[in-house]
Enzyme design. Structure first.
Site, PDB file in Angstrom:
ATOM      1  N   PRO A  10      32.516  49.247  27.620  1.00 51.78           N
ATOM      2  CA  PRO A  10      32.768  48.924  26.218  1.00 51.78           C
ATOM      3  C   PRO A  10      33.631  47.688  26.007  1.00 51.78           C
ATOM      4  O   PRO A  10      34.590  47.459  26.738  1.00 51.78           O
ATOM      5  CB  PRO A  10      33.482  50.170  25.681  1.00 51.78           C
ATOM      6  CG  PRO A  10      33.948  50.916  26.877  1.00 51.78           C
ATOM      7  CD  PRO A  10      32.991  50.588  27.985  1.00 51.78           C
ATOM      8  N   ASN A  11      33.234  46.928  25.014  1.00 54.47           N
ATOM      9  CA  ASN A  11      33.924  45.735  24.522  1.00 54.47           C
ATOM     10  C   ASN A  11      33.776  44.528  25.439  1.00 54.47           C
ATOM     11  O   ASN A  11      34.185  43.422  25.085  1.00 54.47           O
ATOM     12  CB  ASN A  11      35.410  46.023  24.245  1.00 54.47           C
ATOM     13  CG  ASN A  11      35.582  47.139  23.237  1.00 54.47           C
ATOM     14  OD1 ASN A  11      35.023  47.054  22.153  1.00 54.47           O
ATOM     15  ND2 ASN A  11      36.297  48.196  23.584  1.00 54.47           N
ATOM     16  N   ARG A  18      36.993  37.875  23.170  1.00 52.15           N
ATOM     17  CA  ARG A  18      37.915  39.012  23.044  1.00 52.15           C
ATOM     18  C   ARG A  18      39.240  38.673  23.714  1.00 52.15           C
ATOM     19  O   ARG A  18      39.280  38.412  24.925  1.00 52.15           O
ATOM     20  CB  ARG A  18      37.284  40.209  23.754  1.00 52.15           C
ATOM     21  CG  ARG A  18      38.173  41.415  23.862  1.00 52.15           C
ATOM     22  CD  ARG A  18      37.614  42.413  24.864  1.00 52.15           C
ATOM     23  NE  ARG A  18      38.443  43.597  24.913  1.00 52.15           N
ATOM     24  CZ  ARG A  18      38.381  44.520  25.864  1.00 52.15           C
ATOM     25  NH1 ARG A  18      37.516  44.379  26.851  1.00 52.15           N
ATOM     26  NH2 ARG A  18      39.174  45.549  25.841  1.00 52.15           N
ATOM     27  N   TYR A  23      41.721  38.145  28.733  1.00 56.40           N
ATOM     28  CA  TYR A  23      40.428  38.199  29.425  1.00 56.40           C
ATOM     29  C   TYR A  23      39.795  36.830  29.654  1.00 56.40           C
ATOM     30  O   TYR A  23      38.698  36.740  30.212  1.00 56.40           O
ATOM     31  CB  TYR A  23      39.467  39.103  28.645  1.00 56.40           C
ATOM     32  CG  TYR A  23      39.974  40.536  28.537  1.00 56.40           C
ATOM     33  CD1 TYR A  23      40.072  41.341  29.665  1.00 56.40           C
ATOM     34  CD2 TYR A  23      40.391  41.069  27.314  1.00 56.40           C
ATOM     35  CE1 TYR A  23      40.567  42.640  29.581  1.00 56.40           C
ATOM     36  CE2 TYR A  23      40.880  42.367  27.219  1.00 56.40           C
ATOM     37  CZ  TYR A  23      40.964  43.140  28.364  1.00 56.40           C
ATOM     38  OH  TYR A  23      41.454  44.428  28.285  1.00 56.40           O
ATOM     39  N   ASN A  71      32.787  47.574  35.899  1.00 52.33           N
ATOM     40  CA  ASN A  71      33.970  47.453  35.047  1.00 52.33           C
ATOM     41  C   ASN A  71      33.739  48.419  33.887  1.00 52.33           C
ATOM     42  O   ASN A  71      33.002  48.108  32.943  1.00 52.33           O
ATOM     43  CB  ASN A  71      34.159  46.029  34.542  1.00 52.33           C
ATOM     44  CG  ASN A  71      35.472  45.890  33.759  1.00 52.33           C
ATOM     45  OD1 ASN A  71      36.095  46.885  33.382  1.00 52.33           O
ATOM     46  ND2 ASN A  71      35.875  44.651  33.511  1.00 52.33           N
ATOM     47  N   ALA A  74      37.672  50.634  29.025  1.00 54.89           N
ATOM     48  CA  ALA A  74      38.612  51.716  28.703  1.00 54.89           C
ATOM     49  C   ALA A  74      38.145  53.079  29.219  1.00 54.89           C
ATOM     50  O   ALA A  74      38.973  53.982  29.410  1.00 54.89           O
ATOM     51  CB  ALA A  74      38.835  51.772  27.194  1.00 54.89           C
ATOM     52  N   GLU A  95      35.045  49.380  41.779  1.00 53.55           N
ATOM     53  CA  GLU A  95      35.701  49.323  40.457  1.00 53.55           C
ATOM     54  C   GLU A  95      36.347  47.951  40.302  1.00 53.55           C
ATOM     55  O   GLU A  95      37.118  47.530  41.172  1.00 53.55           O
ATOM     56  CB  GLU A  95      36.775  50.409  40.386  1.00 53.55           C
ATOM     57  CG  GLU A  95      37.612  50.367  39.112  1.00 53.55           C
ATOM     58  CD  GLU A  95      38.745  51.395  39.117  1.00 53.55           C
ATOM     59  OE1 GLU A  95      38.781  52.296  39.992  1.00 53.55           O
ATOM     60  OE2 GLU A  95      39.626  51.273  38.239  1.00 53.55           O
ATOM     61  N   HIS A  97      38.380  45.126  37.520  1.00 54.09           N
ATOM     62  CA  HIS A  97      39.024  44.811  36.250  1.00 54.09           C
ATOM     63  C   HIS A  97      39.376  43.342  36.227  1.00 54.09           C
ATOM     64  O   HIS A  97      39.825  42.792  37.235  1.00 54.09           O
ATOM     65  CB  HIS A  97      40.292  45.651  36.052  1.00 54.09           C
ATOM     66  CG  HIS A  97      40.001  47.108  36.071  1.00 54.09           C
ATOM     67  ND1 HIS A  97      39.404  47.745  35.008  1.00 54.09           N
ATOM     68  CD2 HIS A  97      40.158  48.039  37.036  1.00 54.09           C
ATOM     69  CE1 HIS A  97      39.217  49.014  35.326  1.00 54.09           C
ATOM     70  NE2 HIS A  97      39.664  49.220  36.553  1.00 54.09           N
ATOM     71  N   ARG A 104      50.051  46.174  32.862  1.00 53.11           N
ATOM     72  CA  ARG A 104      49.870  46.349  31.413  1.00 53.11           C
ATOM     73  C   ARG A 104      50.408  47.718  30.969  1.00 53.11           C
ATOM     74  O   ARG A 104      51.230  48.304  31.658  1.00 53.11           O
ATOM     75  CB  ARG A 104      48.383  46.146  31.073  1.00 53.11           C
ATOM     76  CG  ARG A 104      47.892  44.741  31.456  1.00 53.11           C
ATOM     77  CD  ARG A 104      46.441  44.523  31.096  1.00 53.11           C
ATOM     78  NE  ARG A 104      46.234  44.627  29.653  1.00 53.11           N
ATOM     79  CZ  ARG A 104      45.036  44.726  29.081  1.00 53.11           C
ATOM     80  NH1 ARG A 104      43.942  44.717  29.842  1.00 53.11           N
ATOM     81  NH2 ARG A 104      44.919  44.831  27.760  1.00 53.11           N
TER      82      ARG A 104
HETATM   83  C1  DQA Z   1      39.575  46.145  31.711  1.00 51.42           C
HETATM   84  C2  DQA Z   1      40.934  46.831  31.571  1.00 51.42           C
HETATM   85  C3  DQA Z   1      40.841  48.064  30.694  1.00 51.42           C
HETATM   86  O1  DQA Z   1      42.114  48.684  30.574  1.00 51.42           O
HETATM   87  C4  DQA Z   1      40.359  47.668  29.310  1.00 51.42           C
HETATM   88  O2  DQA Z   1      40.210  48.811  28.500  1.00 51.42           O
HETATM   89  C5  DQA Z   1      39.130  46.851  29.332  1.00 51.42           C
HETATM   90  C6  DQA Z   1      38.979  45.822  30.345  1.00 51.42           C
HETATM   91  C7  DQA Z   1      39.672  44.822  32.507  1.00 51.42           C
HETATM   92  O3  DQA Z   1      38.627  44.342  32.923  1.00 51.42           O
HETATM   93  O4  DQA Z   1      40.759  44.274  32.678  1.00 51.42           O
HETATM   94  O5  DQA Z   1      38.260  46.976  28.477  1.00 51.42           O
HETATM   95  O6  DQA Z   1      38.697  47.008  32.416  1.00 51.42           O
END
Ligand code: DQA
Length: 139
Positions: A10-11, A18, A23, A71, A74, A95, A97, A104
């Site tokens: 998501p997102n 964003r 990011y 990735n 959240a 995994e 990020h 954070r």
């Molecule tokens: C994320 C880190 C997560 O905490 C966050 O909710 C994201 C992006 C990252 O790529 O740094 O959506 O996965």
């Protein structure tokens, strides 16, 4: 067997727009163009937990892939269902990020999926995806 599936949760469809301070301002399309010089890359993004699980099931038994770079956004911090899907499939999942989640908010320090992934990469910006792909194709 250099084919890798990248799944963004998501997102992450908003990458480049964003919160660029966290990011970056590079889009995923630019990142994918670079990665496709290294390897055959399939890409899937969804804002929906179930769609991510369906994709893991669809590809997770296909031995023409070296593995999956995920990735989960959240959902990383909340989704037992995605963790169960990773456990259920045969392909290795890395995994990743973009941000260093451990630097954070404390709710980002917990991952429901790390323990069922092959490994974890965090904090290298969009380069985290390249590191994830290389981890899969070189192992
Ligand atoms: C994320 C880190 C997560 O905490 C966050 O909710 C994201 C992006 C990252 O790529 O740094 O959506 O996965």
């Amino acid at each position: 067997m250099n084919k890798v599936l990248i799944i963004n949760g998501p997102n992450l469809n908003l990458l480049g727009r964003r919160e660029p301070g966290i990011y970056g301002s590079q889009s995923m399309e630019t990142c994918l163009a670079e990665l496709r010089k290294l390897s055959e890359i399939e890409y899937f993004q969804s804002n929906h937990e179930g769609a991510i699980i369906d994709k893991l099931h669809e590809v997770g038994f296909d031995s023409s892939y070296a593995g999956i770079v995920l990735n989960a956004g959240a959902y990383t911090h909340t989704s037992v269902a995605i963790a169960d899907a990773i456990s259920a499939i045969e392909l290795p999942v890395v995994e990743v990020h973009i941000s260093n989640v451990h630097a954070r908010e404390s709710f980002r320090h917990e991952s429901k999926i790390s323990s069922v992934c092959r490994g974890v990469i965090a904090g290298f910006g969009l380069d985290s995806y390249r590191l994830g792909v290389e981890a899969l194709i070189h192992s």
